[in-house]
Design an enzyme around this catalytic site. Structure first.
Site, PDB file in Angstrom:
ATOM      1  N   THR A  43       0.833  -1.206   0.000  1.00 41.11           N
ATOM      2  CA  THR A  43       0.000   0.000   0.000  1.00 41.11           C
ATOM      3  C   THR A  43       0.866   1.254   0.000  1.00 41.11           C
ATOM      4  O   THR A  43       0.486   2.271  -0.575  1.00 41.11           O
ATOM      5  CB  THR A  43      -0.984   0.022   1.188  1.00 41.11           C
ATOM      6  OG1 THR A  43      -0.280   0.166   2.409  1.00 41.11           O
ATOM      7  CG2 THR A  43      -1.815  -1.246   1.220  1.00 41.11           C
ATOM      8  N   ASP A  44       2.042   1.196   0.631  1.00 43.54           N
ATOM      9  CA  ASP A  44       2.984   2.311   0.544  1.00 43.54           C
ATOM     10  C   ASP A  44       3.449   2.505  -0.897  1.00 43.54           C
ATOM     11  O   ASP A  44       3.537   3.629  -1.400  1.00 43.54           O
ATOM     12  CB  ASP A  44       4.203   2.053   1.430  1.00 43.54           C
ATOM     13  CG  ASP A  44       3.973   2.450   2.875  1.00 43.54           C
ATOM     14  OD1 ASP A  44       3.233   3.424   3.110  1.00 43.54           O
ATOM     15  OD2 ASP A  44       4.526   1.792   3.767  1.00 43.54           O
ATOM     16  N   ILE A  45       3.773   1.395  -1.558  1.00 47.06           N
ATOM     17  CA  ILE A  45       4.260   1.471  -2.932  1.00 47.06           C
ATOM     18  C   ILE A  45       3.178   2.022  -3.864  1.00 47.06           C
ATOM     19  O   ILE A  45       3.432   2.911  -4.688  1.00 47.06           O
ATOM     20  CB  ILE A  45       4.739   0.087  -3.405  1.00 47.06           C
ATOM     21  CG1 ILE A  45       5.956  -0.360  -2.579  1.00 47.06           C
ATOM     22  CG2 ILE A  45       5.086   0.099  -4.892  1.00 47.06           C
ATOM     23  CD1 ILE A  45       6.331  -1.807  -2.758  1.00 47.06           C
ATOM     24  N   GLY A  97       2.737   5.702  -3.271  1.00 44.63           N
ATOM     25  CA  GLY A  97       3.822   6.454  -3.898  1.00 44.63           C
ATOM     26  C   GLY A  97       3.628   6.596  -5.389  1.00 44.63           C
ATOM     27  O   GLY A  97       3.873   7.664  -5.968  1.00 44.63           O
TER      28      GLY A  97
END
Length: 386
Positions: A168-170, A173
């Site tokens: 989810t961070d990727i 981003g």
């Protein structure tokens, strides 16, 4: 050669992964990126390990190349003035502080837009800057759980599972990077910047794609299918005599060819398996039949025969096999650099292959404050005044 974003300047007040991953991509595309941290370095990933190399964490190195670093005390008036001076000459500012924190610093969008009306201001939070969850902290693992991603990952035996990376961070981003470039393009027409409100929760839910659509259309709660596909059969892993591989049959003609390879042409004419909807309905009957045949030969055997007959397939590779894959090395997906503290380092390269403005490694992932004096001098500020 110059990068596609050569004349774009990015002020990066983010840390950990979603924001730094976004700004690394912008830097890979040629933008000038200035990473801002508190004195001593405040990006938590600098201490996330092992592994470390001469005190530098592999995690930090993974998301911070092609940036310069300045350390600024945002709790001081002098530090805020430095940021405002940088904003005045920047195109983009990105942060992932909790909702409302930038306003406490006096660095909210409305304030900075008065200094630079063209600024593209990107805020990354766990749940967004509106709604009942806006004040909740957002962590990738929690977002994977709440978004439904974990409920469809794993199988009946394992229970809900998270992805092996902070997906989810990727995703966040990447969405932030797309949104920033969209806002920059729009600015060429309007001359004005704007604010982007990007959240991990929104980004994760968007990744439900067909599974989410299945529920919205049929209102049937999806179950975790492990390595099986919800809408296509056979589209999964199979065990062989010496390992496991993926078979990805996307249409009925491919299924017929697969049955011929397996020496079971009768499966393709079986009324239970003739079309993909038939195969999805009778998944529990078909898959064991196929698995029995795959267990008779090696992965290499099935790989060779599937490739000859245009059946999509691939072995399950470990990371060491990936790092030595000739295809990836031919395409520069692993690059070497010299870091002032860590020494010789190897990093994953950029997947962005642009013909006229290709990726260039201009800066190693910087030590905290490595470029503070240089940047302050350019702003006309002496180090003693910071």
């Amino acid at each position: 050669m110059t990068g596609a974003l050569e004349n774009i300047k990015v002020l990066d007040l983010s840390r950990v992964l979603a924001g730094p991953y976004c700004t690394m991509i912008l830097g890979d595309l040629g933008a000038e990126v200035i990473k801002v941290e508190a004195p001593g370095g405040s990006d938590e990933t600098r201490k996330w390990g092992p592994p470390f190399q001469n005190g530098v964490s592999a995690y930090y190195l993974s998301a911070n190349r092609n940036k310069k670093s300045i350390t600024v005390d945002l709790k001081s008036d002098e530090g805020i003035e430095v940021i405002k001076k940088l904003v005045n000459e920047s195109d983009v500012i990105i942060n992932n502080f909790k909702s409302g924190k930038m306003k406490q610093f006096g660095l909210d969008y409305d304030t900075l837009a008065k200094i630079n009306p063209g600024i593209v201001y990107c805020s990354i939070t766990g749940f967004g800057e509106t709604g009942p969850y806006q004040d909740m902290p957002g962590y990738d693992f929690i977002i994977q759980a709440m978004s439904g991603l974990m409920s469809i990952t794993g199988d009946k035996e394992s229970g809900p599972q998270k992805m092996g990376v902070a997906i989810t961070d990727i995703l966040t981003g990447l969405y932030a990077c797309i949104g920033i470039q969209g806002a920059l393009l729009e600015r060429t027409q309007s001359g004005e910047g704007q604010k982007l409100d990007i959240s991990l929760y929104d980004s994760a839910v968007s990744a439900l794609v067909n599974i989410g659509s299945n529920y919205l259309m049929a209102e049937k709660i999806p179950t975790a299918l492990g390595n099986h596909h919800a809408n296509i059969v056979p589209y999964q892993t199979f065990k062989t005599t010496d390992g496991e591989m993926v078979i990805a049959v996307g249409n009925d003609n491919q299924f017929k060819r697969l049955c011929n390879i397996l020496g079971k042409p009768e499966y393709a004419s079986d009324k239970r398996f003739q079309t993909n909807p038939d195969r999805v309905e009778h998944r529990e009957e078909l898959v064991p039949l196929l698995q029995d045949v795959f267990l008779t030969k090696s992965t290499a055997y099935w790989q060779e025969n599937c490739e000859k007959n245009n059946i999509p397939c691939g072995p399950i590779q470990t990371i060491d096999q990936v790092a030595n894959d000739p295809q990836l090395n031919e395409r520069d997906m692993f690059i070497d650099s010299i870091h002032p503290t860590a020494g010789s380092i190897r990093m994953i390269g950029s997947p962005l292959k642009l013909s006229r403005t290709p990726f260039q490694l201009k800066h190693h992932p910087p030590d905290a404050g490595e470029h503070t004096d240089e940047i302050l001098t350019q702003l006309g500020i002496s180090k003693t005044n910071n």
